[in-house]
Design a protein around this motif. Structure first.
Motif, mmCIF file in Angstrom:
data_model
loop_
_atom_site.group_PDB
_atom_site.id
_atom_site.type_symbol
_atom_site.label_atom_id
_atom_site.label_comp_id
_atom_site.label_asym_id
_atom_site.label_seq_id
_atom_site.Cartn_x
_atom_site.Cartn_y
_atom_site.Cartn_z
ATOM 1 N N UNK A 221 8.493 2.750 3.291
ATOM 2 C CA UNK A 221 7.976 1.395 3.174
ATOM 3 C C UNK A 221 6.664 1.375 2.397
ATOM 4 N N UNK A 222 6.452 0.301 1.668
ATOM 5 C CA UNK A 222 5.145 0.065 1.065
ATOM 6 C C UNK A 222 4.161 -0.302 2.172
ATOM 7 N N UNK A 223 2.889 -0.027 1.937
ATOM 8 C CA UNK A 223 1.851 -0.357 2.923
ATOM 9 C C UNK A 223 0.767 -1.206 2.276
ATOM 10 N N UNK A 224 -0.078 -1.772 3.121
ATOM 11 C CA UNK A 224 -1.240 -2.516 2.635
ATOM 12 C C UNK A 224 -2.483 -1.632 2.571
ATOM 13 N N UNK A 225 -2.301 -0.320 2.718
ATOM 14 C CA UNK A 225 -3.430 0.614 2.671
ATOM 15 C C UNK A 225 -3.985 0.670 1.250
ATOM 16 N N UNK A 226 -5.276 0.452 1.113
ATOM 17 C CA UNK A 226 -5.952 0.568 -0.186
ATOM 18 C C UNK A 226 -6.675 1.907 -0.309
ATOM 19 N N UNK A 227 -7.237 2.359 0.801
ATOM 20 C CA UNK A 227 -7.901 3.662 0.836
ATOM 21 C C UNK A 227 -7.943 4.129 2.286
ATOM 22 N N UNK A 228 -8.247 5.393 2.471
ATOM 23 C CA UNK A 228 -8.305 5.952 3.817
ATOM 24 C C UNK A 228 -9.757 5.953 4.287
#
Length: 368
Positions: A221-228
């Motif tokens: 799945x795609x995520x809405x994570x931009x950075x960790x």
């Protein structure tokens, strides 16, 4: 009568899914060289009143200089089977010399139940490097896990990041709990077997949702994570889910095993565990996939045969017979990788894979 929803009709299907299914056989060519096993009676617990865990298994692995950092799931009692995750520092020399079978090792709890997302256990870690960060994605048994009135989100995938580099101590910060959009979320029974990977500029979650149509979906799945980055645990929405592969007629379900080997910006060698439908034994196979923003997942190759199955005594007999459950993989040389796995849900096993042999097996199931 209302027709039950099949999420196989909601999720898009991977390109090459049907071709991959036709290639797969109920046969094993075991290419994993076993190097050793660590039992719970040789694992000491630091900062905890009980000396040894009852079981230590399903480990991730990171090689850091002369040490392999083994992040393993532990059980300290069977009443509720609640898990925590410990770090065990094992000299790499011990693994290759056979001393892993003999020596005693200290362990330190690094992830344990602390939130509504993992109150009943932190299980089956995958540890990997992504976007310059050391991350761990594990399965959290949520507050719903034992509630018979709520059959929803009993487990969720959670990612933590390493924030300090010290020998001992809780050096992990819980960051994300992954959830589907609202219209799908209420239909998720559980979600597990997960890790993050970056393809192009996007973060993708490899995971295995069990939906209320009673199907276990091997998914990306795609995520809405931009950075960790971030200070506290928050929910992160996943979307645009691709169903990668159905289980074969001789299997009951599939799940992602170890983190992948990234070979190009969008291409990965992935590992999948499979439970057979006769005695529910676990085996391992591999796929070469591409993650595309446009098409989702493209299967380029699959090993026609399993590449690992239970065969040694500690893999055949334990808390769960006939189980090898790989959670960790780390390249130690260009053509060699250490693989760490749970042996019969009781011990930590470590083996080695020849990457060239793996690629040769994938070439036998080349699709595109």
């Amino acid at each position: 009568m209302v027709k039950a929803i099949s999420y196989g009709e909601v999720f898009r299907k991977a390109v090459g899914m049907e071709d991959a299914e036709k290639l797969r056989k109920f046969k094993t060519v075991d290419i994993v060289r076993r190097l050793g096993v660590l039992s719970p009676d040789r694992t000491y617990l630091n900062n905890y009143p009980i000396r040894n865990p009852t079981a230590v298994f399903n480990p991730a692995i990171v090689v850091n200089g002369e040490y392999a950092l083994v992040y393993a799931r532990i059980i300290i009692g069977y009443y509720m089977y609640v898990s925590a995750i410990v770090r065990i520092d094992v000299p790499v020399e011990d693994i290759y010399s056979g001393n892993l079978n003999l020596n005693y090792y200290a362990s330190q709890p690094v992830i344990y139940p602390s939130t509504r997302y993992d109150l009943w256990g932190a299980e089956d870690p995958r540890v990997y490097e992504v976007d310059g960060v050391t991350a761990m994605t594990y399965t959290g048994r949520t507050i719903n896990y034992f509630n018979p009135a709520i059959r929803r989100e009993r487990t969720l995938a959670i990612t933590a990041i390493k924030v300090r580099n010290e020998r001992w101590g809780n050096s992990w910060r819980k960051l994300h709990a992954y959830v589907f959009p609202r219209y799908l979320r209420e239909h998720v029974v559980s979600d597990k077997d997960a890790f993050l990977a970056k393809a192009g500029s996007r973060f993708y979650l490899f995971h295995r949702p069990h939906m209320d149509d009673e199907v276990f979906y091997l998914a990306v799945s795609s995520t809405e994570v931009k950075d960790l980055a971030g200070e506290g645990l928050r929910e992160v929405r996943i979307h645009d889910t691709t169903w990668v592969l159905r289980h074969s007629s001789f299997e009951s379900k599939l799940g992602w095993a170890t983190p992948p080997i990234k070979i190009k910006d969008r291409e990965f060698i992935t590992f999948v565990h499979a439970m057979d439908s006769e005695i529910q034994a676990y085996r391992l196979f591999s796929m070469h996939i591409e993650v595309s923003e446009k098409e989702g997942v493209i299967i380029r190759a699959v090993t026609p045969n399993y590449i690992m199955e239970p065969k040694l005594s500690y893999e055949v007999f334990g808390d769960r017979p006939y189980t090898i459950f790989p959670c960790g993989l780390w390249l130690v040389e260009k053509d060699k990788a250490l693989i760490s796995y749970g042996a019969a849900d009781f011990m930590v096993g470590i083996g080695e894979i020849d990457v060239n042999e793996l690629l040769s097996q994938l070439d036998k199931g080349r699709i595109m």
